[in-house]
Design an enzyme around this catalytic site. Structure first.
Site, PDB file in Angstrom:
ATOM      1  N   ASP A 191       0.867  -1.136  -0.096  1.00  0.00           N
ATOM      2  CA  ASP A 191       0.124  -0.049   0.011  1.00  0.00           C
ATOM      3  C   ASP A 191       0.889   1.260   0.030  1.00  0.00           C
ATOM      4  O   ASP A 191       2.252   1.120   0.324  1.00  0.00           O
ATOM      5  CB  ASP A 191      -1.002   0.034   1.291  1.00  0.00           C
ATOM      6  CG  ASP A 191      -2.290   0.868   0.874  1.00  0.00           C
ATOM      7  OD1 ASP A 191      -2.095   1.710  -0.041  1.00  0.00           O
ATOM      8  OD2 ASP A 191      -3.175   0.912   1.605  1.00  0.00           O
TER       9      ASP A 191
HETATM   10  C1  BGC Z   1      -4.731   3.444  -0.217  1.00  0.00           C
HETATM   11  C2  BGC Z   1      -5.064   2.318  -1.311  1.00  0.00           C
HETATM   12  C3  BGC Z   1      -4.881   3.005  -2.556  1.00  0.00           C
HETATM   13  C4  BGC Z   1      -3.539   3.739  -2.611  1.00  0.00           C
HETATM   14  C5  BGC Z   1      -3.208   4.472  -4.135  1.00  0.00           C
HETATM   15  C6  BGC Z   1      -3.737   4.192  -0.168  1.00  0.00           C
HETATM   16  O1  BGC Z   1      -3.676   5.238   0.625  1.00  0.00           O
HETATM   17  O2  BGC Z   1      -5.049   2.745   1.016  1.00  0.00           O
HETATM   18  O3  BGC Z   1      -6.189   1.636  -1.315  1.00  0.00           O
HETATM   19  O4  BGC Z   1      -4.912   2.080  -3.549  1.00  0.00           O
HETATM   20  O5  BGC Z   1      -3.511   4.552  -1.602  1.00  0.00           O
HETATM   21  O6  BGC Z   1      -3.944   5.416  -4.330  1.00  0.00           O
END
Ligand code: BGC
Length: 755
Positions: free
Chosen positions: A293
């Site tokens: 993530d």
């Molecule tokens: C989120 C993810 C997301 C990623 C990219 C993160 O803050 O938890 O779900 O896909 O950002 O935007």
């Protein structure tokens, strides 16, 4: 006889076709495997590590932007073959520019994969995922993801960070809007439908994109619903509640999995070998790749797990996190770690191979520019077919919570209707959160939707919900002081026959980093509701929200309540269709609505406890002194303008591997409608205690007025068994209770014995 013969021939043909398809897909995999191997053999260590690096683009951010991650360095790294993927780059022109550098200026010309959070559409927006789940309509949900893939692929995207299949039970958590609710069975079905929609039958087509099951694992169990908070759950919950949707998605061939920000058993998910190596890649045989993530690699340092960024890179790679999103950990340290022997080169080989495989499957090596077609970009965004699909999905997502004295549907052009509430006139908020590719002010507002259908409205705002600018990345300012519109709204209500109050949360009041400790109507809206009620109680409350709200006063006093979530581009049209009876509501809640925030986490599939009732009439039982245990509106609940009658429950338990159940459902309401027939199971005594009930089957049926249908279910070991705390799947003989009905709380009860 003849018929039987043809049936057999048809079945054989399907079997042969399936076998051929399987063979050809195995063959394709083999060919891809060989290609991956031969490419890998040509790559330097630096280039292999490069595949494991994902950078954010240069404009949108969906997390804290790291210092030093400047554009100049990103371009340099890209030219050196040190980048495998970008996120948040979109638009044919922008994607093409970067892809050209990767293909034409790097030594091996390996194409980039472009990821984006395409969560509920790209330009044309469907309802937020929680709302879509309320439809229980898997075909419509698949179609919604298909539309999203078509539009996203038209702007150069070939990978979405969706679906989120986290299970959660706490409405305080803002991200409940992004998943399918509290139940793992429904969550798995919805998640699989979404993967099918995104990935289609042929991933190499230019209108399909790779999906991503996220966040592996346990993120939905953040303590007290506070974003990014500690997760501390037992293994039985992990195996029975958290894992099943992920496992189902792996079985449905989801191409990527995202790990999570949280810890599991004290180990951050990104550095968690048990999750990524043992379970995901080991037991489940996941063939795609794992992406971290946003900066979750680097955050292992802040968690207190890794000493520094270098150790974070080491832990992440060794634990099976294949691609590093925006941590700068792999790009800065992984080559060195391999040289020092702290990460085996085979770990890098494996990760790079997994990533390359998905790129091959997407067809990027055949034509790296296949998603960069300006004509598609021009023709496909917001096109008519997509609007139609979005409207269909939006109507199906609406849940009718209350309809006393059949106040709804409203009569077209015949009633004097007051419309009150800032959200009724809002063209942005109904788009919801997580809509990075979309444009503000593109939703059909409720007022616009109503006006298309009927005349005779007058509108008064009452009070703003938010003040000042709204954005995905900044806190909202809730209006708690400005009541200057109250009088106008109250006067309008006095002069009207029916008052339509459109209240709830702003679209950015839920989503990532939007946890709340109060889950009532924000700001002045409850006060406005009660003030209007005093002069005209004939109110239809249309709720717009991204999470369950605790609204005990409204539930007790307001005669009609429509849960309209945030329904995307076609919001106003869908809501008007339901209010005027042009669509008969059929949604059912995918998450329990609490009476009070103090009940959170609240969910229907809880355990019994040793003292579930007050048989002794004293205080020593599991309860609150100031509130009931039950939710305000339970999981699976939703009314219709029709009425459904359940009868003739039959259970045949003669074959313990196929327990058969049937029930007859009749539409006795005088108007055509749809019903979600739900089956719940309770294992009375087991070696690991089982929930009081668990959803194990459902079917959405449509019934004409006065029509009845028999619905059948078969329970196999998959539904009858469970995991113990060691992850063993057990099917134990014994007595089971069954409930088949219209919600998790209402239906026909029966029981059987599993031999
Ligand atoms: C989120 C993810 C997301 C990623 C990219 C993160 O803050 O938890 O779900 O896909 O950002 O935007």
């Amino acid at each position: 006889m003849k018929k039987t013969k043809w049936t057999i021939i048809a079945i054989l043909a399907v079997l042969v076709l399936n076998a051929c398809n399987q063979k050809s897909s195995e063959l394709k995999q083999d060919v891809i495997g060989e290609k991956v191997e031969s490419l890998l053999a040509k790559m330097t260590l630096e280039e292999k590590v490069g595949q494991m690096v994902q950078y954010n683009g240069f404009y949108d951010a969906t997390g804290p932007v790291p210092t030093g991650g400047d554009a100049k360095k990103k371009y340099e790294d890209l030219r050196l073959g040190k980048v495998g993927s970008f996120l948040n780059v979109r638009g044919v022109e922008q994607v093409l520019a970067l892809q050209k550098i990767a293909v034409e200026e790097t030594r091996l010309g390996i194409p980039l994969i472009f990821g984006l959070d395409v969560i509920h559409g790209h330009k044309t927006l469907s309802p937020i995922p929680l709302a879509e789940a309320a439809s229980w309509d898997l075909q419509a949900i698949e179609q919604s993801a298909r539309t999203a893939a078509i539009e996203a692929s038209a702007v150069g995207i070939n990978w979405t960070f969706a679906p989120m299949v986290d299970i959660y039970r706490d409405a305080r958590w803002g991200r409940v809007m992004e998943g399918a609710g509290e139940d793992p069975y429904l969550g798995a079905k919805v998640g699989v439908a979404r993967v099918r929609g995104f990935q289609g039958d042929d991933l190499s087509a230019n209108n399909t994109i790779a999906a991503c099951a996220k966040h592996f694992a346990g993120y939905g169990f953040s303590e007290a619903g506070r974003e990014y908070n500690t997760v501390d759950i037992g293994t039985s919950t992990l195996y029975n509640i958290v894992f099943p949707p992920f496992k189902a998605l792996v079985e449905a061939d989801v191409k990527t999995v995202m790990n999570a920000f949280n810890i599991v058993n004290g180990v951050p998910a990104t550095g968690n070998s048990f999750l990524q190596r043992d379970i995901l890649k080991g037991e489940w045989g996941f063939k795609g790749f794992v992406v971290s993530d946003w900066a979750s690699g680097a955050e292992m340092v802040t968690h207190g797990y890794a000493r520094d960024l270098k150790e974070a890179a080491q832990f992440a790679a060794n634990a099976g996190s294949d691609m590093d999103m925006e941590s700068d950990a792999f790009v800065s340290h992984l080559v060195e770690l391999v040289k020092e022997g702290k990460v085996a080169e085979s770990v890098v080989d494996e990760a790079a191979s997994r990533i390359l495989r998905v790129k091959y499957e997407l067809g990027l090596f055949d034509d790296p520019y296949r998603y960069c077609d300006e004509i598609r970009e021009k023709d496909l965004l917001y096109n008519e077919a997509h609007q139609k699909a979005a409207l269909d999905m939006a109507r199906k997502s609406i849940v009718l919570l209350k309809n006393e004295n059949n106040l709804l549907p409203l009569q077209k052009n015949r009633q004097k209707i007051a419309v009150i509430g800032a959200l009724a006139n809002d063209k942005t908020s109904p788009l919801g959160s997580w809509r990075i590719g979309s444009d503000d002010s593109t939703a059909v507002s409720v007022l616009e939707g109503l006006m298309i259908h009927s005349s005779g409205f007058a509108y008064a705002k009452g009070a703003d919900v938010v003040t000042g600018p709204v954005s995905f990345v900044q806190e909202l300012n809730i209006n708690t002081t400005d009541r200057c519109g109250f009088n106008e709204a109250i006067n309008l209500a006095k002069r009207s026959e029916v008052v339509l109050m459109v209240l709830g949360e702003h679209g950015f009041h839920s989503g990532e980093a939007r946890s709340r400790t109060q889950i009532d109507l924000p700001g002045l809206q409850q006060e406005l509701l009660e003030a209007v009620y005093k002069v005209n109680p004939n109110i239809v409350l249309v709720l717009m929200n991204g999470r369950p709200l605790a609204l005990p006063w409204a539930a007790a006093n307001i005669p009609a309540i429509v849960e309209a979530w945030q329904l995307g581009t076609q919001s106003g049209n869908a809501i008007a269709d339901v209010l005027f009876g042009e669509y008969n509501p059929s949604g059912k809640l995918p998450m329990s609505f609490p009476r009070s925030v103090g009940q959170c986490p609240i969910y229907y599939n809880h355990f019994s406890t040793g003292r579930p009732t007050n048989a002794e009439e004293n205080v020593f039982w599991s309860h609150y002194t100031d509130e009931e245990n039950s939710p305000l509106f339970p999981f699976g609940f939703g009314l219709s303008y029709s009425e459904f009658d359940y009868s003739d429950l039959t259970i045949d338990d003669s074959d313990p591997k196929n327990v058969k159940l049937t029930v007859t459902v009749a539409n006795v309401g005088g108007i055509d409608g749809e019903e979600v027939v739900q089956l719940y199971l309770h294992d009375r005594a087991a070696s690991v205690v089982r929930p009081v009930k668990e959803l194990k089957g459902f079917e959405k049926i449509s019934l004409k007025a006065n029509e009845s249908k028999t619905v059948s279910f078969v329970l196999t070991e998959n539904e009858l068994g469970f995991y113990n705390g060691e992850g063993e799947f057990l099917v134990e003989p014994g007595e089971f209770d069954v409930l088949i009905g219209t919600s998790s709380q209402e239906g026909l009860a029966g029981s059987f014995v599993l031999k």
